[in-house]
Design a protein around this motif. Structure first.
Motif, PDB file in Angstrom:
ATOM      1  N   MET A   1       0.827  -1.241   0.035  1.00 24.72           N
ATOM      2  CA  MET A   1       0.020  -0.218   0.049  1.00 24.72           C
ATOM      3  C   MET A   1       0.980   1.219  -0.066  1.00 24.72           C
ATOM      4  O   MET A   1       0.811   2.144  -0.501  1.00 24.72           O
ATOM      5  N   LEU A   2       1.918   1.188   0.864  1.00 27.03           N
ATOM      6  CA  LEU A   2       2.760   2.490   0.950  1.00 27.03           C
ATOM      7  C   LEU A   2       3.487   2.425  -0.258  1.00 27.03           C
ATOM      8  O   LEU A   2       3.663   3.732  -0.886  1.00 27.03           O
ATOM      9  N   LYS A   3       3.948   1.564  -0.913  1.00 22.91           N
ATOM     10  CA  LYS A   3       4.719   1.494  -2.213  1.00 22.91           C
ATOM     11  C   LYS A   3       3.728   2.057  -3.290  1.00 22.91           C
ATOM     12  O   LYS A   3       4.279   2.859  -4.231  1.00 22.91           O
ATOM     13  N   ASP A   4       2.599   1.608  -3.232  1.00 22.58           N
ATOM     14  CA  ASP A   4       1.615   2.209  -4.445  1.00 22.58           C
ATOM     15  C   ASP A   4       1.383   4.028  -4.167  1.00 22.58           C
ATOM     16  O   ASP A   4       1.376   4.474  -5.347  1.00 22.58           O
ATOM     17  N   LEU A   5       1.467   4.220  -3.151  1.00 22.85           N
ATOM     18  CA  LEU A   5       1.254   5.666  -3.010  1.00 22.85           C
ATOM     19  C   LEU A   5       2.488   6.359  -3.329  1.00 22.85           C
ATOM     20  O   LEU A   5       2.323   7.433  -3.979  1.00 22.85           O
ATOM     21  N   VAL A   6       3.704   5.845  -3.071  1.00 23.18           N
ATOM     22  CA  VAL A   6       5.010   6.486  -3.366  1.00 23.18           C
ATOM     23  C   VAL A   6       5.029   6.576  -5.157  1.00 23.18           C
ATOM     24  O   VAL A   6       5.322   7.455  -5.698  1.00 23.18           O
ATOM     25  N   TYR A   7       4.536   5.258  -5.524  1.00 22.34           N
ATOM     26  CA  TYR A   7       4.670   4.942  -7.045  1.00 22.34           C
ATOM     27  C   TYR A   7       3.598   6.160  -7.823  1.00 22.34           C
ATOM     28  O   TYR A   7       4.117   6.623  -8.901  1.00 22.34           O
ATOM     29  N   ARG A   8       2.641   6.737  -7.150  1.00 23.44           N
ATOM     30  CA  ARG A   8       1.837   7.592  -7.696  1.00 23.44           C
ATOM     31  C   ARG A   8       2.150   8.918  -7.795  1.00 23.44           C
ATOM     32  O   ARG A   8       1.579   9.897  -8.089  1.00 23.44           O
ATOM     33  N   GLY A   9       3.448   9.041  -7.064  1.00 29.81           N
ATOM     34  CA  GLY A   9       3.939  10.370  -6.791  1.00 29.81           C
ATOM     35  C   GLY A   9       3.558  11.071  -5.521  1.00 29.81           C
ATOM     36  O   GLY A   9       3.681  12.421  -5.414  1.00 29.81           O
ATOM     37  N   TYR A  10       2.979  10.357  -4.812  1.00 32.14           N
ATOM     38  CA  TYR A  10       2.499  11.220  -3.377  1.00 32.14           C
ATOM     39  C   TYR A  10       3.385  10.603  -2.383  1.00 32.14           C
ATOM     40  O   TYR A  10       3.614   9.263  -2.026  1.00 32.14           O
ATOM     41  N   MET A  11       4.017  11.426  -1.537  1.00 31.65           N
ATOM     42  CA  MET A  11       4.835  11.400  -0.517  1.00 31.65           C
ATOM     43  C   MET A  11       4.098  11.403   0.568  1.00 31.65           C
ATOM     44  O   MET A  11       3.997  12.389   1.136  1.00 31.65           O
ATOM     45  N   PRO A  12       3.668  10.455   1.426  1.00 29.04           N
ATOM     46  CA  PRO A  12       3.075  10.620   2.413  1.00 29.04           C
ATOM     47  C   PRO A  12       3.829  11.015   3.857  1.00 29.04           C
ATOM     48  O   PRO A  12       5.118  10.749   3.750  1.00 29.04           O
ATOM     49  N   SER A  13       3.387  11.628   4.768  1.00 25.43           N
ATOM     50  CA  SER A  13       3.829  11.972   5.994  1.00 25.43           C
ATOM     51  C   SER A  13       4.093  10.786   6.915  1.00 25.43           C
ATOM     52  O   SER A  13       3.833   9.808   6.615  1.00 25.43           O
ATOM     53  N   GLY A  14       5.271  11.197   7.879  1.00 20.29           N
ATOM     54  CA  GLY A  14       5.703  10.199   8.699  1.00 20.29           C
ATOM     55  C   GLY A  14       4.584   9.468   9.335  1.00 20.29           C
ATOM     56  O   GLY A  14       4.609   8.167   9.480  1.00 20.29           O
ATOM     57  N   ARG A  15       3.627  10.293   9.877  1.00 22.33           N
ATOM     58  CA  ARG A  15       2.407   9.752  10.465  1.00 22.33           C
ATOM     59  C   ARG A  15       1.677   8.763   9.724  1.00 22.33           C
ATOM     60  O   ARG A  15       1.204   7.914  10.066  1.00 22.33           O
ATOM     61  N   ASP A  16       1.109   9.456   8.319  1.00 25.19           N
ATOM     62  CA  ASP A  16       0.656   8.536   7.424  1.00 25.19           C
ATOM     63  C   ASP A  16       1.415   7.142   7.169  1.00 25.19           C
ATOM     64  O   ASP A  16       0.705   6.098   7.119  1.00 25.19           O
ATOM     65  N   ARG A  17       2.601   7.266   6.848  1.00 26.97           N
ATOM     66  CA  ARG A  17       3.219   6.027   6.875  1.00 26.97           C
ATOM     67  C   ARG A  17       3.132   5.095   8.147  1.00 26.97           C
ATOM     68  O   ARG A  17       3.268   3.880   7.701  1.00 26.97           O
ATOM     69  N   LEU A  18       3.390   5.503   9.053  1.00 28.09           N
ATOM     70  CA  LEU A  18       3.232   4.610  10.211  1.00 28.09           C
ATOM     71  C   LEU A  18       1.799   4.032  10.311  1.00 28.09           C
ATOM     72  O   LEU A  18       1.723   2.795  10.391  1.00 28.09           O
ATOM     73  N   LEU A  19       0.598   4.770  10.030  1.00 29.35           N
ATOM     74  CA  LEU A  19      -0.606   4.301  10.149  1.00 29.35           C
ATOM     75  C   LEU A  19      -0.844   3.325   9.001  1.00 29.35           C
ATOM     76  O   LEU A  19      -1.159   2.184   9.115  1.00 29.35           O
ATOM     77  N   THR A  20      -0.370   3.478   7.833  1.00 24.33           N
ATOM     78  CA  THR A  20      -0.444   2.706   6.845  1.00 24.33           C
ATOM     79  C   THR A  20       0.323   1.352   7.269  1.00 24.33           C
ATOM     80  O   THR A  20      -0.145   0.077   6.786  1.00 24.33           O
ATOM     81  N   ALA A  21       1.386   1.300   7.612  1.00 23.17           N
ATOM     82  CA  ALA A  21       2.320   0.102   7.989  1.00 23.17           C
ATOM     83  C   ALA A  21       1.858  -0.646   9.076  1.00 23.17           C
ATOM     84  O   ALA A  21       1.591  -2.035   9.349  1.00 23.17           O
ATOM     85  N   ALA A  22       1.007   0.257  10.091  1.00 22.63           N
ATOM     86  CA  ALA A  22       0.284  -0.533  11.274  1.00 22.63           C
ATOM     87  C   ALA A  22      -0.834  -1.423  10.603  1.00 22.63           C
ATOM     88  O   ALA A  22      -0.924  -2.502  10.949  1.00 22.63           O
ATOM     89  N   ARG A  23      -1.576  -0.659   9.892  1.00 19.13           N
ATOM     90  CA  ARG A  23      -2.820  -1.560   9.361  1.00 19.13           C
ATOM     91  C   ARG A  23      -2.360  -2.612   8.061  1.00 19.13           C
ATOM     92  O   ARG A  23      -2.925  -3.931   8.410  1.00 19.13           O
ATOM     93  N   SER A  24      -1.290  -2.403   7.399  1.00 19.53           N
ATOM     94  CA  SER A  24      -1.024  -3.706   6.700  1.00 19.53           C
ATOM     95  C   SER A  24      -0.237  -4.942   7.449  1.00 19.53           C
ATOM     96  O   SER A  24      -0.610  -5.933   7.163  1.00 19.53           O
ATOM     97  N   LEU A  25       0.534  -4.677   8.446  1.00 18.19           N
ATOM     98  CA  LEU A  25       0.890  -5.484   9.239  1.00 18.19           C
ATOM     99  C   LEU A  25      -0.171  -6.459  10.195  1.00 18.19           C
ATOM    100  O   LEU A  25      -0.026  -7.381  10.222  1.00 18.19           O
ATOM    101  N   LEU A  26      -1.173  -5.451  10.384  1.00 17.83           N
ATOM    102  CA  LEU A  26      -2.208  -6.260  11.361  1.00 17.83           C
ATOM    103  C   LEU A  26      -3.069  -6.915  10.277  1.00 17.83           C
ATOM    104  O   LEU A  26      -3.585  -7.921  10.849  1.00 17.83           O
ATOM    105  N   SER A  27      -3.216  -6.786   9.117  1.00 16.92           N
ATOM    106  CA  SER A  27      -3.902  -7.432   8.191  1.00 16.92           C
ATOM    107  C   SER A  27      -3.122  -8.354   7.880  1.00 16.92           C
ATOM    108  O   SER A  27      -3.627  -9.510   7.469  1.00 16.92           O
TER     109      SER A  27
END
Length: 249
Positions: A1-27
């Motif tokens: 999910m995080l790689k997809d956002l970066v690929y699309r040219g959007y660099m999420p903030s550190g906070r957003d990256r942590l939320l995305t990582a937490a949800r991905s790992l929990l899933s």
């Protein structure tokens, strides 16, 4: 999910990256919580970033629950209200169970006590549930107190989600529908302990939007009042011991 956002040219903030990582790992690993190191490593940030935004891992997981539940609430608001109170209640149940099945780890955390404190998502869910049950009570459809109905519904929903996740069944599995229908029957007087006359009155009450299409507003209001009175009367009659009925009728 995080790689997809970066690929699309959007660099999420550190906070957003942590939320995305937490949800991905929990899933990916719903049977266990990821460690603090696993989360900030997956997010591509350092530990200080996590502590700065969330205080600790529990704060991050709470925020991840809120983030996921916000998605759920957005979907729920898009479900149209039909005017059939029982059908709307059933739709709310289906949405809740679907969220739990799609987010098992987050759902478990959502309803687990954290130092005696519930997540704000659980409180939001209970508030929405209570509002729906209050509408049923105002219409004369509910046969138990609102507090009891909240407890029954919450316990049944959590049990349903737990069983579906345990057995890898979808949210639309027959057992989920049977549990939902049994709960609605108990809440609205469809159980065997309630007199059939009370059940009939509540069935008509649940379909008042259809009735109002063939009656004037005063006629529909009067009918609703009569049905609520009849339902309450037959409830009392059904719960009165036979040897006391001569004293109450």
């Amino acid at each position: 999910m995080l790689k997809d956002l970066v690929y699309r040219g959007y660099m999420p903030s550190g906070r957003d990256r942590l939320l995305t990582a937490a949800r991905s790992l929990l899933s990916a690993q719903p049977d266990r919580e990821p460690s603090t190191r696993e989360i900030y490593t997956a997010a591509g940030v350092g530990a200080p970033t996590l502590y700065h935004h969330f205080g600790d891992k529990d704060g991050l997981l709470d925020a991840a629950i809120e983030d996921a539940f916000g998605d759920y609430l957005s979907r729920k608001r898009m479900v149209p209200q039909t005017g059939d109170l029982l059908a709307d209640f059933a739709a709310g149940w289906d949405m809740h169970v679907r969220f739990g099945v799609e987010n098992p780890a987050l759902y478990r955390l959502m309803y687990s006590a954290n130092d005696g404190r519930r997540s704000s998502s659980a409180e939001t869910a209970e508030k929405a549930l209570r509002e729906g049950l209050e509408r049923l009570a105002a219409a004369g459809i509910l046969t138990v107190s609102i507090d009891e109905a909240v407890a029954m519904t919450t316990a049944t929903a959590i049990g349903c989600v737990t069983e579906l996740v345990r057995t890898s069944q979808p949210a639309e599995a027959p057992v989920a529908h049977r549990m939902r229908d049994t709960l609605i029957a108990e809440l609205s007087g469809g159980g065997d302990q309630v007199d059939d006359a009370a059940k009939a009155a509540r069935t008509l009450l649940s379909r008042m939007p259809e009735v109002e299409q063939v009656m004037t507003s005063p006629e529909a209001a009067l009918l609703g009042q009569w049905l609520r009175t009849l339902a309450a009367h037959f409830d009392q009659a059904a719960s009165t011991p036979p040897h006391l009925k001569g004293h109450t009728e």
